[in-house]
Design a protein around this motif. Structure first.
Motif, short mmCIF file in Angstrom:
data_model
loop_
_atom_site.label_atom_id
_atom_site.label_comp_id
_atom_site.label_asym_id
_atom_site.label_seq_id
_atom_site.Cartn_x
_atom_site.Cartn_y
_atom_site.Cartn_z
N VAL A 44 0.96 -0.87 2.24
CA VAL A 44 -0.08 0.08 2.64
C VAL A 44 0.46 1.51 2.51
N LEU A 45 1.68 1.73 2.99
CA LEU A 45 2.26 3.06 2.87
C LEU A 45 2.41 3.48 1.42
N GLN A 46 2.83 2.57 0.58
CA GLN A 46 3.01 2.86 -0.84
C GLN A 46 1.67 3.16 -1.53
N ARG A 47 0.67 2.36 -1.24
CA ARG A 47 -0.63 2.51 -1.92
C ARG A 47 -1.44 3.71 -1.44
N TYR A 48 -1.44 3.97 -0.13
CA TYR A 48 -2.37 4.94 0.42
C TYR A 48 -1.76 6.18 1.05
N PHE A 49 -0.47 6.16 1.32
CA PHE A 49 0.14 7.28 2.04
C PHE A 49 1.34 7.88 1.33
#
Length: 100
Positions: A44-49
């Protein structure tokens, strides 16, 4: 108790903790707040943040949530994620952790 997680900014959480209610933009736009299981956080951190700073991870006790939540399939990642269908009451957030 099931524990789920939500990533947000420190500023958004500070405002929510003062009001007692957290509402992500996705609640208005999509009808729910995106959450994750712990092992999904890195993706999630890699994809969206990516490149964003001053982030926190809300640790949410689902037994304390006043809004309905459930796991739903995400075809874009071929995985199941928890979604909260309403605001997150601050009393359901049992910890707030800095994201490094």
């Amino acid at each position: 108790m099931a524990t789920i997680y939500h990533i947000t900014t420190q500023a958004e959480w500070d405002a929510a903790s003062r009001s007692g209610i957290y509402e992500a933009a996705s609640l208005k736009e999509e009808g729910f707040i995106h959450c994750s299981q712990e092992e999904q956080i890195p993706g999630v951190l890699q994809r969206y943040f990516k490149g964003k700073t001053n982030l926190v991870k809300l640790v949410i006790d689902t037994d304390k949530l006043t809004s309905r939540w459930l796991y739903e399939w995400s075809p874009s990642t071929a995985d199941t994620f928890p979604h909260i269908y309403g605001p997150i009451n601050a009393t359901a957030v049992v910890a707030v952790e800095q994201v490094i």
